[in-house]
Scaffold this active site. Structure first.
Site, PDB file in Angstrom:
ATOM      1  CG  PHE A  68      41.738  11.631 -19.580  1.00  0.00           C
ATOM      2  CD1 PHE A  68      40.515  11.678 -18.933  1.00  0.00           C
ATOM      3  CD2 PHE A  68      41.747  11.477 -20.960  1.00  0.00           C
ATOM      4  CE1 PHE A  68      39.335  11.564 -19.635  1.00  0.00           C
ATOM      5  CE2 PHE A  68      40.573  11.368 -21.664  1.00  0.00           C
ATOM      6  CZ  PHE A  68      39.362  11.409 -21.016  1.00  0.00           C
ATOM      7  CG  MET A  85      47.524  13.183 -10.978  1.00  0.00           C
ATOM      8  SD  MET A  85      48.465  12.265  -9.776  1.00  0.00           S
ATOM      9  CE  MET A  85      49.713  13.443  -9.362  1.00  0.00           C
ATOM     10  CG  HIS A 114       1.596 -23.616  14.466  1.00  0.00           C
ATOM     11  ND1 HIS A 114       2.456 -24.684  14.395  1.00  0.00           N
ATOM     12  CD2 HIS A 114       2.366 -22.549  14.814  1.00  0.00           C
ATOM     13  CE1 HIS A 114       3.682 -24.288  14.699  1.00  0.00           C
ATOM     14  NE2 HIS A 114       3.657 -22.991  14.946  1.00  0.00           N
ATOM     15  CD  GLU A 115       1.106 -18.761  14.374  1.00  0.00           C
ATOM     16  OE1 GLU A 115       1.508 -18.256  15.439  1.00  0.00           O
ATOM     17  OE2 GLU A 115       1.877 -19.215  13.502  1.00  0.00           O
ATOM     18  CG  HIS A 168       2.921 -20.493  19.166  1.00  0.00           C
ATOM     19  ND1 HIS A 168       3.942 -21.200  19.746  1.00  0.00           N
ATOM     20  CD2 HIS A 168       3.061 -20.665  17.824  1.00  0.00           C
ATOM     21  CE1 HIS A 168       4.671 -21.781  18.802  1.00  0.00           C
ATOM     22  NE2 HIS A 168       4.149 -21.477  17.621  1.00  0.00           N
ATOM     23  CG  ASP A 219       7.701 -22.487  16.576  1.00  0.00           C
ATOM     24  OD1 ASP A 219       8.100 -21.311  16.569  1.00  0.00           O
ATOM     25  OD2 ASP A 219       6.561 -22.821  16.227  1.00  0.00           O
TER      26      ASP A 219
END
Length: 605
Positions: A123, A128, A420-421, A424, A497
């Site tokens: 191991f 290594m 709402h939209e 905008h 917003d």
């Protein structure tokens, strides 16, 4: 692969041998819960028929096997079998004695210990062993550079579209790597380092690879985070090893991606300047000063946070030149789209020029993602080519998010979202400096929004005027204004917003000098707070001045709100028509929206 299979076979053999040795050990010393006292009680009760003594030759120890009258057989170990033999004969019990060899100490103790030692060594040697071969161990390679060496880079400037000015700036770097003597003969000093700065996805890494491909020199590529480890000194060791390897392969290019991970400004932490990252940075500064002028090593680095880099690494002699890799303009976007659509069959209705015009602000990575999403949709629909609808829907998916059509929305919420939209969209259409409406929708998206209005800029403006910012503020407040006009009430839907409007209005006051407070910057010039540096710094703005700033921000927002209310009141019929159409179709295109302004008046919902 063969080496890993051999290691696995050896490991399996060792495990099997160890298991066999342990089994032998236990089998030679198997124990029982039957005791000498139980044997004596059974003799007293007359339950013992006979005993068989397995006696060692050299010592008077052994195993006593007891045959009981009920047919059961029991055994126990005795330290002196002669005592047991005498006891059995006294009670007239048949005794049979078998001589067996003494315990095999090699099998019991030596072999298991030896196999455990071999397993440990196996191991340890595996841990290594070198990651890719070559003989050096991982532990010995812990301080080695993790840079990936590309000997023959296939990327050239032809693969980089939309960055013509940046490529022109880097041409002389390529020319120097090809013909260094041309510059040394006239005493010219080529830059030791070039810092590529720009937004994520603009093509900084691709540019670095293109330089190596054009000059046909080795290309060392590493990320800034690959230098720093939890162990002190590892990062500095890796820096030394990287430059040592580069000198062996000169002329070459060292590319450090995300250099801000290792080159942040020193002295900005609470723990002082003696941490591993700062030691790594110190070593990087020393190495960049260490190699000679025109040695043939060019250090390229990329970052999108040039503001937090240590000043020492930006001075002449280290990173002599800083090249800003900007988002492409409309012609650059068209060129990038042509590159990314080479292996994608396009339908006759796809106009890359129009796509480029509608993707203002997109980086090269954004455009590649846009076409890739469109190709995925075409394949999903079992088509062999991309059409305009694929690109349009991908544009919405990339810019806004995936629409959640399966969500059940109440009629009340649909009506609120539609107005709402629409608020905008109408303001954006009517205000001349804000751009155009691409699409309006009341379908919820993955961003958590109940709907969206997607704009598209008319031009790639480098500067914003005061009036332009004011008009965009009005568009931002349009959703809340529409709710107030129609429902005489407000909802929580305008929270993002309001946040955006407040940030923009505050920037007008504190950064841009677009208010009555004058041409004074009230904002800290550092975007990021460094506790170690800023903890003791005094505030540059008094409490009274902060109150003035807040009042001025409120005044700007109130004025924009009142102006937006006036415009929507004058166009209330269009607001009703737009909301009604949205409720019917859920999403309307630019042409459908603009046609509302030519329709006759209609009633309210």
């Amino acid at each position: 692969m063969l080496k890993k299979q051999n290691q696995s076979f050896v490991f399996l053999v060792i495990v099997l041998l160890l298991a066999a040795a342990i089994w032998v050990s236990f089998s030679t010393r198997q124990s029982s819960n039957y005791t000498k006292e139980a044997f004596e009680d059974a003799v007293a009760n007359g339950d013992v028929v006979s005993i068989t003594i397995a006696q060692n030759k050299e010592v008077p120890t052994g195993t006593i096997q007891v045959a009981l009258s009920n047919g059961a057989v029991r055994q126990f170990h005795a330290t002196d079998v002669r005592e047991i033999e005498s006891f059995a004969k006294e009670h007239s019990i048949a005794v049979k004695v078998n001589d067996v060899p003494a315990d095999n100490w090699f099998l019991i103790y030596v072999l298991p210990s030896l196999l455990v030692l071999i397993l440990f060594v196996f191991f340890f040697s595996s841990m290594m062993s070198n990651q890719g071969g070559g003989g050096n161990s991982r532990m010995m390679n812990f301080g080695k550079s993790r840079a990936q060496l590309i000997q023959d880079c296939k990327v050239t400037f032809e693969d980089v579209a939309g960055l013509q000015e940046e490529k022109d700036d880097l041409d002389e770097i390529v020319d120097f790597l090809k013909k260094p003597e041309k510059y040394t003969e006239v005493g010219a000093r080529i830059p030791k380092g070039v810092l590529l700065e720009g937004r994520p996805g603009t093509g900084k890494t691709l540019l670095a690879k293109a330089i190596a491909g054009e000059a046909k020199v080795p290309f060392f590529s590493i990320s800034g985070s690959d230098f720093v480890e939890m162990f002190v000194g590892v990062g500095a060791s890796r820096v030394r090893d990287l430059f040592s390897e580069a000198k062996k392969n000169a002329p070459c290019i060292i590319f450090i991606d995300e250099i801000d991970a290792v080159a942040r400004r020193r002295g900005t932490g609470m723990g002082g300047g003696h941490d591993e990252r700062e030691q790594t940075l110190n070593q990087l500064l020393v190495e960049m000063d260490g190699f000679g002028v025109n040695e043939g090593i060019i250090v390229l680095a990329a970052t999108n946070r040039v503001d937090i880099l240590d000043p020492a690494i930006l001075r002449p002699g280290r990173f002599d030149r800083k090249i800003t890799v900007s988002a492409p303009d409309v012609q650059g976007r068209e060129d990038i789209l042509k590159v990314h659509s080479k292996n994608k069959p396009l339908g006759s209705d796809v106009d890359l020029k129009e796509v480029a015009r509608s993707t203002s602000g997109f980086t090269g990575a954004d455009l590649e993602n846009l076409l890739n999403e469109a190709a995925i949709k075409a394949a999903k629909d079992e088509r062999k080519f991309l059409n305009a609808e694929d690109i349009k829907k991908s544009f919405i998916k990339v810019g806004i998010g995936t629409e959640k059509r399966s969500h059940i929305i109440s009629d009340r919420d649909k009506k609120i979202t539609a107005y709402h939209e629409s608020g905008h969209a109408i303001l954006m259409h009517l205000l001349p400096l804000t751009g155009s409406v691409y699409t309006v929708s009341i379908i919820p998206t993955g961003e958590g929004a109940a709907g969206y209005m997607m704009p598209v800029p008319d031009n790639d403006d480098m500067h914003q005027t005061k009036e332009q910012i004011r008009q965009r503020l009005m568009v931002t407040l349009g959703g809340r204004v529409a709710e107030e006009l129609i429902f005489d009430d407000v909802t929580t839907g305008a929270s993002s917003d309001i946040k955006k409007a407040t940030q923009n209005a505050r920037s007008m006051v504190t950064r841009f000098g677009m208010s009555s407070l004058g041409l004074i910057c009230y904002e800290n010039d550092e975007e990021e707070v460094f506790i170690g540096r800023d903890l003791a710094h005094a505030k540059t703005t008094s409490e009274a001045k902060a109150a003035e700033i807040d009042a001025e921000v409120k005044r700007i927002i109130d004025e924009c709100h009142d102006e937006a209310s006036r415009i929507l009141e004058e166009n209330i019929e269009i607001l009703h028509r737009c909301a009604k159409l949205l409720i019917e179709k859920e999403r309307i295109s630019r042409d459908e929206f603009e046609s509302l302004f030519q329709q006759p008046a209609a009633g309210t919902l």
